[in-house]
Design a protein around this motif. Structure first.
Motif: not given
Length: 245
Positions: A125-135
């Protein structure tokens, strides 16, 4: 004679590496600018700010400047590996190849990992974690696609393109991780207490309205949940930075 031959060989490899590095400077510069744009978009997208309207090319290069030395180091290491040991690397694994049973099992495992990473990414849910997970998800997907028969054969015939893809993948991973960390710090109050004095108002960064960044001409304050205050730097008389690391 043997020592002389080894010395000549080392000199030839060093010369080849230097020549290749010089040839790649324009492409490396373009990739760094692209990475700078991606870094800006990732960061300011968290605050729904269309940063493309407030930033120029010069500022993009300045923003990415702190990462340039690392990017050049990654580039130089990859280039060294390509020149020095590429002929000794055996590339026998091809995704879903019918070579043997072990290859098929490994291919199924890779597919399962990709699906698992995708589910993991969607649940965050957290955006800053989403971008790392996406990476991590996209990097592993990139590795997977790279090992399919058609893509693998194409990259074998276009080694330069393969090299730049690998460089871009590694540096993108770095950019997303560092941007995520910076986002987390900013959201959690990195600049709390910072004072911005304009011609007619004084803003103090706090949980209710906090400083998120600036360009040459604009400064940005974010007011949760969805408001962004954009201040022209020409109206700012003083900035007292307070950085809580």
């Amino acid at each position: 004679m043997g020592t002389l031959t080894e010395s000549n060989l080392s000199y030839q490899k060093a010369t080849k590496m230097t020549r290749k590095l010089i040839e790649h400077i324009p492409i490396l510069g373009a990739l760094i600018i692209i990475l700078g744009i991606i870094k800006l978009l990732i960061f300011y997208n968290c605050f729904d700010l269309p940063i493309k309207y407030f930033v120029g090319l010069t500022e993009i290069t300045i923003i990415i400047a702190e990462d340039i030395l690392l990017f050049i180091l990654i580039y130089f290491i990859l280039l060294s590996v390509e020149i020095l040991i590429k002929d000794n690397i055996k590339k026998e694994f091809t995704l879903f190849s019918s070579k043997d049973k072990a290859n098929l099992i490994l291919s199924i495992f890779v597919l399962v990992v990709n699906v698992g990473l995708l589910i993991w990414n969607l649940q965050e849910k957290e955006y800053y974690r989403q971008i790392v997970n996406s990476a991590y998800t996209y990097i592993f997907l990139f590795i997977t696609i790279r090992q399919t028969k058609f893509i693998k054969e194409y990259l074998e015939m276009n080694k330069e393109f393969s090299f730049f893809l690998l460089f871009l993948a590694l540096t993108l991973l770095h950019v997303t991780i560092t941007t995520s960390k910076e986002l987390k710090l900013v959201i959690n109050g990195k600049y709390d207490g910072t004072k911005i004095v304009t011609n007619d108002t004084t803003y103090i960064s706090s949980k209710s309205c906090y400083y998120i960044g600036q360009t040459d001409k604009y400064l940005f304050m974010y007011q949760p949940p969805k408001r962004c205050i954009i201040l022209p730097t020409s109206t700012i008389k003083q900035i007292d930075f307070y950085i809580d690391k």
